[in-house]
Write a protein that holds these residues in place. Structure first.
Motif, PDB file in Angstrom:
ATOM      1  N   THR A  98       0.831  -1.204   0.000  1.00  0.00           N
ATOM      2  CA  THR A  98       0.000   0.000   0.000  1.00  0.00           C
ATOM      3  C   THR A  98       0.868   1.258   0.000  1.00  0.00           C
ATOM      4  O   THR A  98       0.513   2.268  -0.614  1.00  0.00           O
ATOM      5  CB  THR A  98      -0.933  -0.007   1.227  1.00  0.00           C
ATOM      6  OG1 THR A  98      -1.681  -1.224   1.230  1.00  0.00           O
ATOM      7  CG2 THR A  98      -1.893   1.161   1.218  1.00  0.00           C
ATOM      8  N   ALA A  99       2.012   1.195   0.667  1.00  0.00           N
ATOM      9  CA  ALA A  99       2.910   2.350   0.775  1.00  0.00           C
ATOM     10  C   ALA A  99       3.782   2.549  -0.453  1.00  0.00           C
ATOM     11  O   ALA A  99       4.373   3.625  -0.623  1.00  0.00           O
ATOM     12  CB  ALA A  99       3.799   2.189   2.002  1.00  0.00           C
ATOM     13  N   TRP A 100       3.870   1.547  -1.304  1.00  0.00           N
ATOM     14  CA  TRP A 100       4.799   1.565  -2.441  1.00  0.00           C
ATOM     15  C   TRP A 100       4.706   2.860  -3.243  1.00  0.00           C
ATOM     16  O   TRP A 100       5.727   3.471  -3.569  1.00  0.00           O
ATOM     17  CB  TRP A 100       4.535   0.354  -3.335  1.00  0.00           C
ATOM     18  CG  TRP A 100       5.535   0.182  -4.425  1.00  0.00           C
ATOM     19  CD1 TRP A 100       5.516   0.785  -5.655  1.00  0.00           C
ATOM     20  CD2 TRP A 100       6.719  -0.598  -4.388  1.00  0.00           C
ATOM     21  NE1 TRP A 100       6.613   0.405  -6.384  1.00  0.00           N
ATOM     22  CE2 TRP A 100       7.359  -0.451  -5.631  1.00  0.00           C
ATOM     23  CE3 TRP A 100       7.286  -1.422  -3.431  1.00  0.00           C
ATOM     24  CZ2 TRP A 100       8.553  -1.101  -5.929  1.00  0.00           C
ATOM     25  CZ3 TRP A 100       8.466  -2.062  -3.743  1.00  0.00           C
ATOM     26  CH2 TRP A 100       9.084  -1.900  -4.967  1.00  0.00           C
ATOM     27  N   VAL A 101       3.499   3.270  -3.575  1.00  0.00           N
ATOM     28  CA  VAL A 101       3.339   4.470  -4.407  1.00  0.00           C
ATOM     29  C   VAL A 101       3.927   5.703  -3.725  1.00  0.00           C
ATOM     30  O   VAL A 101       4.515   6.557  -4.379  1.00  0.00           O
ATOM     31  CB  VAL A 101       1.863   4.690  -4.807  1.00  0.00           C
ATOM     32  CG1 VAL A 101       0.991   5.046  -3.610  1.00  0.00           C
ATOM     33  CG2 VAL A 101       1.754   5.765  -5.873  1.00  0.00           C
ATOM     34  N   TRP A 102       3.831   5.780  -2.400  1.00  0.00           N
ATOM     35  CA  TRP A 102       4.396   6.930  -1.688  1.00  0.00           C
ATOM     36  C   TRP A 102       5.909   6.861  -1.623  1.00  0.00           C
ATOM     37  O   TRP A 102       6.583   7.883  -1.674  1.00  0.00           O
ATOM     38  CB  TRP A 102       3.771   7.071  -0.300  1.00  0.00           C
ATOM     39  CG  TRP A 102       2.403   7.658  -0.405  1.00  0.00           C
ATOM     40  CD1 TRP A 102       1.215   7.006  -0.307  1.00  0.00           C
ATOM     41  CD2 TRP A 102       2.086   9.017  -0.704  1.00  0.00           C
ATOM     42  NE1 TRP A 102       0.179   7.881  -0.509  1.00  0.00           N
ATOM     43  CE2 TRP A 102       0.687   9.123  -0.753  1.00  0.00           C
ATOM     44  CE3 TRP A 102       2.853  10.159  -0.928  1.00  0.00           C
ATOM     45  CZ2 TRP A 102       0.035  10.329  -1.020  1.00  0.00           C
ATOM     46  CZ3 TRP A 102       2.210  11.369  -1.183  1.00  0.00           C
ATOM     47  CH2 TRP A 102       0.823  11.443  -1.228  1.00  0.00           C
TER      48      TRP A 102
END
Length: 72
Positions: free
Chosen positions: A42-46
């Motif tokens: 979920t954090a990958w894009v950030w």
């Protein structure tokens, strides 16, 4: 995770997400909080946004994640 820590992390995350054009370091912090509260996927894009914006720590961490993913 203790409830107080979760609430504090959620409050900090909400404050950062309310910013217009967060700095590279603020994007990294968003990634850290999203990963803490949810997961790395979920954090990958950030992590990507922080790295692309010029945060060297985010870039290093993203490269470690790629290495781990390729090793699996």
């Amino acid at each position: 995770m203790a409830e107080g820590i979760s609430e504090s992390a959620v409050d900090e995350l909400n404050a950062l997400l309310d910013l217009r054009g967060p700095s590279p370091e603020e994007r990294r912090r968003i990634a850290e909080l999203v990963e803490l509260l949810f997961d790395v996927d979920t954090a990958w894009v950030w992590w990507e946004r922080a790295a692309e914006a010029g945060d060297p720590d985010a870039w290093d961490y993203l490269m470690e994640l790629v290495k781990e993913e390729n090793a699996s």
